[in-house]
Scaffold this motif. Structure first.
Motif, PDB file in Angstrom:
ATOM      1  N   TYR A  12      89.578  78.893-101.962  1.00  0.00           N
ATOM      2  CA  TYR A  12      90.523  79.854-102.533  1.00  0.00           C
ATOM      3  C   TYR A  12      91.227  80.647-101.422  1.00  0.00           C
ATOM      4  CZ  TYR A  12      88.347  79.188-107.151  1.00  0.00           C
ATOM      5  OH  TYR A  12      87.894  78.679-108.333  1.00  0.00           O
ATOM      6  N   VAL A  51      99.114  76.924-106.650  1.00  0.00           N
ATOM      7  CA  VAL A  51      98.643  76.916-108.038  1.00  0.00           C
ATOM      8  C   VAL A  51      98.192  75.519-108.443  1.00  0.00           C
ATOM      9  CG1 VAL A  51      99.371  77.203-110.439  1.00  0.00           C
ATOM     10  CG2 VAL A  51     100.027  78.898-108.728  1.00  0.00           C
ATOM     11  N   ILE A  58      94.747  74.656-106.789  1.00  0.00           N
ATOM     12  CA  ILE A  58      93.637  75.357-107.428  1.00  0.00           C
ATOM     13  C   ILE A  58      93.362  74.798-108.821  1.00  0.00           C
ATOM     14  CG2 ILE A  58      92.853  77.593-108.300  1.00  0.00           C
ATOM     15  CD1 ILE A  58      92.766  77.267-105.266  1.00  0.00           C
ATOM     16  N   THR A  59      94.413  74.554-109.577  1.00  0.00           N
ATOM     17  CA  THR A  59      94.243  74.012-110.929  1.00  0.00           C
ATOM     18  C   THR A  59      93.611  72.626-110.889  1.00  0.00           C
ATOM     19  OG1 THR A  59      96.194  75.247-111.679  1.00  0.00           O
ATOM     20  CG2 THR A  59      95.431  73.434-113.072  1.00  0.00           C
ATOM     21  N   HIS A  90      89.924  72.905-110.198  1.00  0.00           N
ATOM     22  CA  HIS A  90      89.167  73.336-111.372  1.00  0.00           C
ATOM     23  C   HIS A  90      88.953  72.179-112.344  1.00  0.00           C
ATOM     24  CE1 HIS A  90      90.613  77.734-110.676  1.00  0.00           C
ATOM     25  NE2 HIS A  90      89.534  77.456-109.973  1.00  0.00           N
ATOM     26  N   PRO A 150      91.623  83.259-108.389  1.00  0.00           N
ATOM     27  CA  PRO A 150      92.337  82.580-109.486  1.00  0.00           C
ATOM     28  C   PRO A 150      92.753  83.533-110.606  1.00  0.00           C
ATOM     29  CG  PRO A 150      90.443  81.295-108.812  1.00  0.00           C
ATOM     30  CD  PRO A 150      90.326  82.612-108.101  1.00  0.00           C
ATOM     31  N   SER A 165      99.035  83.279-111.878  1.00  0.00           N
ATOM     32  CA  SER A 165      99.406  82.101-112.662  1.00  0.00           C
ATOM     33  C   SER A 165      98.448  81.966-113.832  1.00  0.00           C
ATOM     34  CB  SER A 165      99.357  80.843-111.796  1.00  0.00           C
ATOM     35  OG  SER A 165      99.461  79.685-112.586  1.00  0.00           O
ATOM     36  N   SER A 206      96.374  78.534-113.452  1.00  0.00           N
ATOM     37  CA  SER A 206      95.195  78.556-112.574  1.00  0.00           C
ATOM     38  C   SER A 206      94.099  79.429-113.170  1.00  0.00           C
ATOM     39  CB  SER A 206      95.579  79.053-111.181  1.00  0.00           C
ATOM     40  OG  SER A 206      96.056  80.378-111.237  1.00  0.00           O
ATOM     41  N   SER A 253      92.507  77.470-116.134  1.00  0.00           N
ATOM     42  CA  SER A 253      91.690  76.366-115.623  1.00  0.00           C
ATOM     43  C   SER A 253      90.408  76.885-114.987  1.00  0.00           C
ATOM     44  CB  SER A 253      92.492  75.539-114.615  1.00  0.00           C
ATOM     45  OG  SER A 253      92.804  76.295-113.450  1.00  0.00           O
TER      46      SER A 253
END
Length: 358
Positions: free
Chosen positions: A110, A124, A127-128, A131, A193, A199, A202, A205
């Motif tokens: 992160y 974004v 990170i998404t 996840h 997140p 976002s 993100s 998720s």
């Protein structure tokens, strides 16, 4: 007459291995059994038998592998005790150290993504995607729990000391300071997140990944007494009260997390919220008899209903000019009704489509 490709050493090793995997003999026992099999086979070969025939008769005289393992377990009680302690050490090391290391790695991910991409679309997406991959990994573990536990059991039976020592590696790594940034910075990074990337994708998720951990853990716990393989049907057929209540808590948490999806229209947000409850009621209704569905739905949905009406009413009162609770509670009840109705209809259609067995 024996086969030409018979290998005495491999056959003896296989026979001894079948007893060893029962976890009841020591190294000296295995050596003694091996020597006895060689001697018995040689003695029978001198009587004119082939090597394979002599080995087969020697094994029959010695006894069945399972019975031998049971007899040795009565004598070598310490072997079973040591195996239990091996599982305790392995469980402690893995459950204590691995999550801590994994959280540190996630925090670092992160931090690096936010440092290099800030709140851009690339950050974004990374990170998404992480996840979603993590969620798939959790359910992969849940689905393959039998194979994973079998692998651990096999390693413990073959060489419990070696596997216990290996399990200490994550524990030792966890003791090494995480030099890239401090523990305080790690705890802050773990919340990126939700608070930093700005976002809804993100953030949602992230909630999916958290819910997958909780739901996966509950699936493993409530399938302990199940003799069948872990499937959706084995979890939801004739569920216990404790499972239904736990399932209801998870569903409410997941449904509430859908509010992180930034939908300007309150009705649209309520519809998404209701879809979660529709899916939950579908699962319960599809795998159970009609006369039990209402009871199961009442138990599993009670927590969510109380939370949405109680907490929602307090929130509306504090805001003073909103009536969001009416939307979400209505969407919940409607979702439960539609989900159970669709499940019953689909199950009845499947029953009619199956050919009758004469």
């Amino acid at each position: 007459m024996g086969s030409s490709n018979f290998n005495l050493q491999q056959s003896i090793n296989h026979y001894i291995h079948l007893i060893q995997i029962q976890g009841s003999i020591t190294g000296s026992d295995a050596a003694e059994l091996t020597a006895h099999l060689y001697d018995a086979t040689d003695a029978l070969k001198q009587q004119g038998l082939s090597e394979e025939e002599a080995f087969t008769i020697a094994c029959k005289r010695m006894g069945n592998e399972v019975i031998l393992a049971e007899e040795y377990s009565k004598v070598n009680t310490s072997v079973h005790t040591n195996k239990v302690w091996a599982y305790l050490f392995i469980g402690f090391n893995l459950l204590y150290a691995l999550p801590s290391i994994f959280l540190s790695i996630i925090a670092l991910l992160y931090h690096l993504v936010y440092k290099n991409f800030n709140t851009s679309l690339t950050g974004v997406c990374i990170i998404t995607a992480f996840h979603l991959v993590f969620t798939a990994f959790v359910w992969y573990i849940v689905k393959n729990k039998k194979e994973i536990s079998g692998f651990i059991e096999k390693q413990v039976k073959q060489n419990n000391l070696r596997f216990v020592c290996i399990s200490f590696i994550p524990f030792l790594l966890n003791a090494i300071p995480f030099r890239y940034f401090s523990k305080i910075e790690q705890s802050v990074a773990l919340r990126y997140p939700v608070y930093a990337f700005n976002s809804s994708i993100s953030e949602f998720s992230f909630y999916i990944a958290i819910m997958s951990i909780i739901a996966g853990t509950l699936s493993l716990i409530f399938s302990i007494n199940k003799t069948e393989n872990l499937t959706i049907s084995t979890l939801f057929q004739k569920p216990s009260v404790s499972f239904l209540f736990s399932f209801g808590v998870v569903i409410e948490l997941f449904a509430a997390s859908t509010r992180s999806i930034r939908i300007d229209n309150i009705a649209g947000s309520a519809i998404v919220f209701g879809l979660v409850y529709m899916a939950a009621s579908f699962l319960i209704a599809f795998y159970n008899k009609k006369d039990s569905i209402r009871k199961y739905l009442a138990i599993s949905m009670l927590f969510g209903l109380l939370m949405e009406t109680g907490v929602g009413f307090i929130a509306d009162t504090e805001r003073g000019d909103t009536y969001y609770t009416v939307y979400f509670v209505s969407a919940m009840i409607l979702g439960i009704i539609i989900g159970s109705y669709l499940a019953i209809k689909l199950r009845d259609q499947n029953a009619l489509s199956k050919p009758e067995v004469s």
